[in-house]
Design an enzyme around this catalytic site. Structure first.
Site, PDB file in Angstrom:
ATOM      1  CB  CYS A   2      -0.881   0.038   1.242  1.00 19.35           C
ATOM      2  SG  CYS A   2      -1.879  -1.435   1.430  1.00 19.35           S
ATOM      3  NE  ARG A  27       4.620   1.705  -1.112  1.00 14.16           N
ATOM      4  CZ  ARG A  27       5.588   1.564  -0.222  1.00 14.16           C
ATOM      5  NH1 ARG A  27       6.783   2.021  -0.479  1.00 14.16           N
ATOM      6  NH2 ARG A  27       5.362   0.979   0.934  1.00 14.16           N
ATOM      7  CD1 TRP A  75      -0.317  -5.453  -3.938  1.00 10.56           C
ATOM      8  CD2 TRP A  75      -0.366  -6.558  -1.986  1.00 10.56           C
ATOM      9  NE1 TRP A  75       0.155  -6.724  -4.154  1.00 10.56           N
ATOM     10  CE2 TRP A  75       0.137  -7.426  -2.973  1.00 10.56           C
ATOM     11  CE3 TRP A  75      -0.483  -7.040  -0.679  1.00 10.56           C
ATOM     12  CZ2 TRP A  75       0.523  -8.737  -2.704  1.00 10.56           C
ATOM     13  CZ3 TRP A  75      -0.104  -8.332  -0.407  1.00 10.56           C
ATOM     14  CH2 TRP A  75       0.390  -9.170  -1.422  1.00 10.56           C
ATOM     15  CG  ASN A 101       1.785   0.115   3.983  1.00 11.11           C
ATOM     16  OD1 ASN A 101       1.499  -1.071   3.840  1.00 11.11           O
ATOM     17  ND2 ASN A 101       2.956   0.620   3.644  1.00 11.11           N
ATOM     18  N   GLY A 102      -0.128  -1.873   6.177  1.00  9.73           N
ATOM     19  CA  GLY A 102       0.313  -2.829   7.188  1.00  9.73           C
ATOM     20  C   GLY A 102      -0.802  -3.814   7.490  1.00  9.73           C
ATOM     21  CD  GLU A 481      17.402 -11.860  -9.760  1.00  6.27           C
ATOM     22  OE1 GLU A 481      16.913 -12.528  -8.822  1.00  6.27           O
ATOM     23  OE2 GLU A 481      16.985 -10.726 -10.073  1.00  6.27           O
ATOM     24  CE  LYS A 485      14.098  -9.646 -11.889  1.00  2.00           C
ATOM     25  NZ  LYS A 485      14.683  -9.524 -10.630  1.00  2.00           N
ATOM     26  CD  GLU A 488      10.336 -10.316 -10.543  1.00  2.00           C
ATOM     27  OE1 GLU A 488       9.790 -10.013  -9.487  1.00  2.00           O
ATOM     28  OE2 GLU A 488      11.541 -10.086 -10.763  1.00  2.00           O
ATOM     29  CG  HIS A 504      19.294 -36.482  -8.561  1.00  2.00           C
ATOM     30  ND1 HIS A 504      19.680 -37.753  -8.202  1.00  2.00           N
ATOM     31  CD2 HIS A 504      20.425 -35.824  -8.897  1.00  2.00           C
ATOM     32  CE1 HIS A 504      20.998 -37.847  -8.291  1.00  2.00           C
ATOM     33  NE2 HIS A 504      21.474 -36.696  -8.718  1.00  2.00           N
ATOM     34  CE  LYS A 603      11.690  -1.939  -6.350  1.00  2.00           C
ATOM     35  NZ  LYS A 603      12.485  -2.903  -7.131  1.00  2.00           N
TER      36      LYS A 603
HETATM   37  O1  M6R Z   1      13.398  -4.736  -0.911  1.00  2.00           O
HETATM   38  P1  M6R Z   1      13.996  -6.118  -0.809  1.00  2.00           P
HETATM   39  O2  M6R Z   1      15.297  -6.238  -1.555  1.00  2.00           O
HETATM   40  O3  M6R Z   1      14.121  -6.606   0.599  1.00  2.00           O
HETATM   41  O4  M6R Z   1      12.967  -7.055  -1.543  1.00  2.00           O
HETATM   42  C1  M6R Z   1      13.141  -8.441  -1.545  1.00  2.00           C
HETATM   43  C2  M6R Z   1      12.304  -9.091  -2.622  1.00  2.00           C
HETATM   44  O5  M6R Z   1      10.947  -8.812  -2.414  1.00  2.00           O
HETATM   45  C3  M6R Z   1      12.703  -8.564  -4.014  1.00  2.00           C
HETATM   46  O6  M6R Z   1      14.063  -8.804  -4.268  1.00  2.00           O
HETATM   47  C4  M6R Z   1      11.862  -9.247  -5.098  1.00  2.00           C
HETATM   48  O7  M6R Z   1      12.126 -10.604  -5.157  1.00  2.00           O
HETATM   49  C5  M6R Z   1      12.184  -8.555  -6.408  1.00  2.00           C
HETATM   50  N1  M6R Z   1      11.296  -7.465  -6.615  1.00  2.00           N
HETATM   51  C6  M6R Z   1      12.152  -9.454  -7.565  1.00  2.00           C
HETATM   52  O8  M6R Z   1      12.523  -8.774  -8.723  1.00  2.00           O
END
Ligand code: M6R
Length: 608
Positions: A2, A27, A75, A101-102, A481, A485, A488, A504, A603
Site C-alpha cells: 500500500c 509499489r 494492495w 499500510n500494514g 535470478e 526475472k 515474475e 534426480h 515492490k
Molecule cells: O526490498 P527487498 O530487496 O528486501 O525485496 C526483496 C524481494 O521482495 C525482491 O528482491 C523481489 O524478489 C524482487 N522485486 C524481484 O525482482
C-alpha cells in the site's frame, strides 16, 4: 505494498495526492482512494483498478476541492479488492478518516469488542477496526484517542488520519511500515516513500516506530507514543529527481537495466582508495573483520539470490563458511548463531518485513548485523549495526535489476576485503580483482548492446509454457535470478535447477521444444554443464547457452548462444544476468504485459 500520500497546506490537496500516488504505483496496488476536507466535511472517493480510474472519477481532483487530504493505493490483504474495502475508511459518523499500510493482527478481537458496543462494520478490512476504535476513544482530543488506539492495536501500520473537528492538521503514525514526513514552504506532506513528494520537497523526517507526527500547513511536530513532544532531525534527500522518471524509456525496468553500469560504478568506486578496499560504512576494524568466523546471509527474493552468489564468492576468497537463508525461514527456525558469527541482511527497500524480523532476531541474540541496503533511512538501515549502502538510487520497477547488480558488487567488495585482511589474497591478487571490477560497467554496456538480438529471441518464446534455467556453482545462483526475472513479469512458469540435480527428477519435465537456458561461465564447471546440456538436448530441449567468449565449441550442443566477456569467474553473475534480465523483460513486453506492474506483486513487501 500500500502507498500513502497526505498533504496539508496552501495548494489543492487532491492534485498533490494524485501526483504523489502516481509515484507510488510501482509499489503494487489494486484500488485507490482519497479523502479531502472541503471546509465543512470530509469527502471520500475510491475506485478499483489503476489510479487513472480515480483521476477520471474526480476529474483529476477538481471535484474534490480542499487543502487537507490523505490518499492511498491498496494492495489487498484482508478483503477482496473492491471499492468498499479501498481506503480511506470512515468512522460511523464520517468525522474521522484514515488510511493504513500494514496488517492489524488482533483486528478480529477488536472488532468483536466494538460490535458489542454497537459498532457496525461496512468492510472486510482490518483497517476499519482502527478508525472505529478511534471513534470509540475520541472525546474531542485526537492525540488522546490515537495514543489509546496505539496501546490496543497489534501488528504493523503506517496511518494517516484526519479529524473533521480538527481540520487544521493531519496525524501520522507508524510501526514497522514505512512512513516519511516532508516539509516545504507551501505545506507539509506524508508519504510511504520519498519519490511521492520529491517534486515538492527534499526536506524529510523519518518517522520512527510508534512516533506520532502532527502536520499543520506551516508547522510540524513529533510526539512519542506517550504524547510527549520530541525533536527529530531533518534529512536532506540528495536523489536526482530525474532518477524517479522514465526518461523516455517504455518502462522503468528497461531504464533501470540501462542504469546498471552507473550503479555498479557508484557502488564500488567510493570504496576503492589507493588500490585498497576501504569500506568505511562497515564501522569495523580490520582485526574485527578478520575475526569473523562465520557469516549468515539473510534476505528475500532477488536479494536472497544475490546472497547465494555472495556465499560462493566469500567462501572462495575469504574461506569463511557462509550460510544463506530466506528471511521468512530464518526468523522461525530458531537459528544457531555461533560465537564469532556475523549476520548480513540484504534488502533494496530496507523495509521487507521478514528481513527486518530476521535482523531483529539476530540482534536480540546478540549478533552483529550488517545491512546491505539501497534506501537511505529505511528501517533496516536504521536498525542494523552497520550499513553498506548500494548506491543504486530509487528503483521503481517491481522487478529489481540495478539494485540487484549493486548488491552483487557490495558482496564482492566485502569478500575481497575480508580475504585481504585474513591474508587469503595478496596485493597482486587484490589489484587484479580491482581491475576486473573496474571493467564490469563497460562490459555491462556491451551486453546491453545486444538488446535487439535478445528481443528477437524472446519473441519466439512468448507462447512458452515452461522454461528451465540450469547452472552449477555461481552459474546456479545466476539461474535462480534469471528464472525469477522471467516468471515474475511474464507469468511463464519457470524453474531454476542446479544442473547436476536434473537427473534426480526434473529432467522428466523436458520434452520436445522445451527451452532450457544453460549458464556455463565457470571454467572449472564448464565441462560438467555441457554434459547436462547434452542430456537435455537428447530429450528434445531447445538450449540457450550463456557462456564466456572463447567457448565457441558449445555451439555444437546448444541451439543459441549468448557470449559474455571474460572477467574474474567470481564476478560473472554481474555480466551473465544482463541478457537474462533483458530476456524476461522482452517476453513480458511480447505478451503485452506491463513489465513495471506485474500482477499480485508489490515492490516493497512490508507485511509477512
Ligand atoms: O526490498 P527487498 O530487496 O528486501 O525485496 C526483496 C524481494 O521482495 C525482491 O528482491 C523481489 O524478489 C524482487 N522485486 C524481484 O525482482
Amino acid at each position: 505494498m500500500c502507498g500513502i500520500v497526505g498533504y496539508i497546506g496552501a495548494a489543492q490537496a487532491a492534485d498533490i495526492i494524485l501526483e504523489g500516488l502516481s509515484r507510488l504505483e510501482y509499489r503494487g496496488y489494486d484500488s485507490a482512494g482519497m479523502a479531502i476536507f472541503d471546509g465543512e466535511k470530509i469527502n471520500i472517493s475510491k475506485s478499483v483498478g489503476r489510479l487513472k480510474v480515480l483521476e477520471e472519477m474526480t476529474h483529476n481532483g477538481e471535484t474534490m476541492p480542499g487543502c487537507v487530504g490523505i490518499g492511498h493505493t491498496r494492495w489487498a490483504t484482508h478483503g477482496v479488492p473492491n471499492t468498499v474495502n479501498a481506503h480511506p475508511h470512515f468512522n460511523r459518523s464520517e468525522t474521522i478518516t484514515l488510511v493504513h499500510n500494514g496488517i492489524i493482527e488482533n483486528y478480529i478481537a477488536l472488532k468483536e469488542m466494538l460490535k458489542k458496543k454497537g459498532y457496525e462494520f461496512a468492510t472486510d478490512t482490518d483497517t476499519e477496526v482502527v478508525v472505529q476504535l478511534l471513534d470509540y476513544y475520541y472525546k474531542g482530543d485526537p492525540m488522546e484517542a490515537i495514543t489509546k488506539v496505539l496501546q490496543r492495536v497489534q501488528g504493523s501500520y503506517a496511518f494517516g488520519i484526519i479529524f473533521a473537528e480538527h481540520p487544521d492538521r493531519i496525524y501520522a503514525v507508524r510501526k514497522d511500515s514505512p512512513l516519511i514526513v516532508g516539509r516545504s514552504k507551501d505545506g507539509c506532506f506524508i508519504a510511504s516513500d520519498v519519490p511521492a513528494i520529491l517534486k515538492y520537497t527534499r526536506k524529510v523526517f523519518y518517522v520512527d516506530n510508534q512516533e506520532i507526527a502532527v502536520l499543520f500547513k506551516d508547522d510540524l511536530r513529533f510526539y512519542s507514543i506517550d504524547a510527549e513532544e520530541i525533536t527529530k532531525d531533518e534529512v536532506f534527500i540528495e536523489w536526482d529527481a530525474k532518477a524517479a522518471e522514465k526518461g523516455g524509456y517504455e518502462h522503468f525496468m528497461l531504464k533501470e537495466m540501462y542504469e546498471q553500469p552507473k550503479t555498479v560504478t557508484d557502488t564500488f568506486s567510493p570504496r576503492i582508495k589507493d588500490g585498497k578496499i576501504v569500506i568505511d560504512d562497515l564501522n569495523m576494524t580490520d582485526e574485527e573483520l578478520a575475526a569473523v568466523k562465520k557469516i549468515h546471509i539473510v534476505a528475500c527474493g532477488s536479494a536472497y539470490h544475490a546472497g547465494v552468489t555472495g556465499k560462493y564468492v566469500i567462501e572462495d576468497l575469504a574461506r569463511i563458511p557462509v550460510e544463506v537463508d530466506l528471511a521468512s525461514e530464518f526468523r522461525y527456525r530458531n537459528p544457531i548463531l555461533e560465537e564469532g558469527a556475523m549476520v548480513i541482511v540484504i534488502s533494496q527497500s530496507g523495509e521487507t518485513a521478514d528481513t527486518l524480523a530476521a535482523l531483529r532476531e539476530s540482534k536480540e541474540k546478540g549478533f552483529r548485523v550488517l545491512g546491505i541496503v539501497n534506501v537511505v533511512g529505511s528501517s533496516i538501515a536504521r536498525e542494523a549495526d552497520s550499513v553498506m549502502y548500494t548506491w543504486a538510487g530509487p528503483e521503481i520497477a517491481v522487478a529489481t535489476t540495478k539494485a540487484y547488480s549493486a548488491q552483487l558488487v557490495a558482496l564482492y567488495l566485502l569478500a575481497m576485503k575480508m580475504a585481504y585482511v585474513k591474508g587469503k589474497i595478496d596485493d597482486v591478487e587484490l589489484d587484479s580483482m580491482i581491475e576486473d571490477l573496474k571493467c564490469i560497467p563497460s562490459q555491462i554496456e556491451l551486453l546491453l548492446g545486444n538488446e535487439k538480438r535478445i528481443q528477437r529471441f524472446a519473441n519466439r518464446y512468448v507462447g512458452a509454457k515452461d522454461i528451465f534455467f540450469i547452472g552449477r556453482g555461481i552459474d546456479y545462483s545466476i539461474a535462480l535470478e534469471g528464472s525469477l526475472k522471467l516468471k515474475e513479469i511474464s507469468y511463464v512458469h519457470s524453474e531454476a535447477y542446479a544442473a547436476g540435480e536434473l537427473k534426480h527428477g526434473t529432467i522428466s519435465l523436458i520434452e520436445k521444444g522445451t527451452l532450457v537456458t544453460a549458464i556455463a561461465t565457470q571454467p572449472q564447471l564448464y565441462a560438467k554443464t555441457v554434459s547436462n546440456i547434452v542430456e537435455v538436448k537428447s530429450r528434445g530441449a531447445f538450449v540457450l547457452a550463456v557462456t564466456t567468449e572463447g567457448n565457441d565449441e558449445i555451439e555444437k550442443n546448444a541451439d543459441y548462444v549468448i557470449y559474455i566477456p571474460q572477467t574474474n569467474p567470481l564476478f560473472m553473475n554481474s555480466l551473465a544476468i544482463i541478457p537474462l534480465q533483458m530476456f524476461g523483460y522482452y517476453v513480458s513486453v511480447g505478451k503485452g504485459y506491463d513489465a513495471d506492474h506485474p500482477r499480485n506483486l508489490a515492490k516493497s513487501v512490508t507485511v509477512e
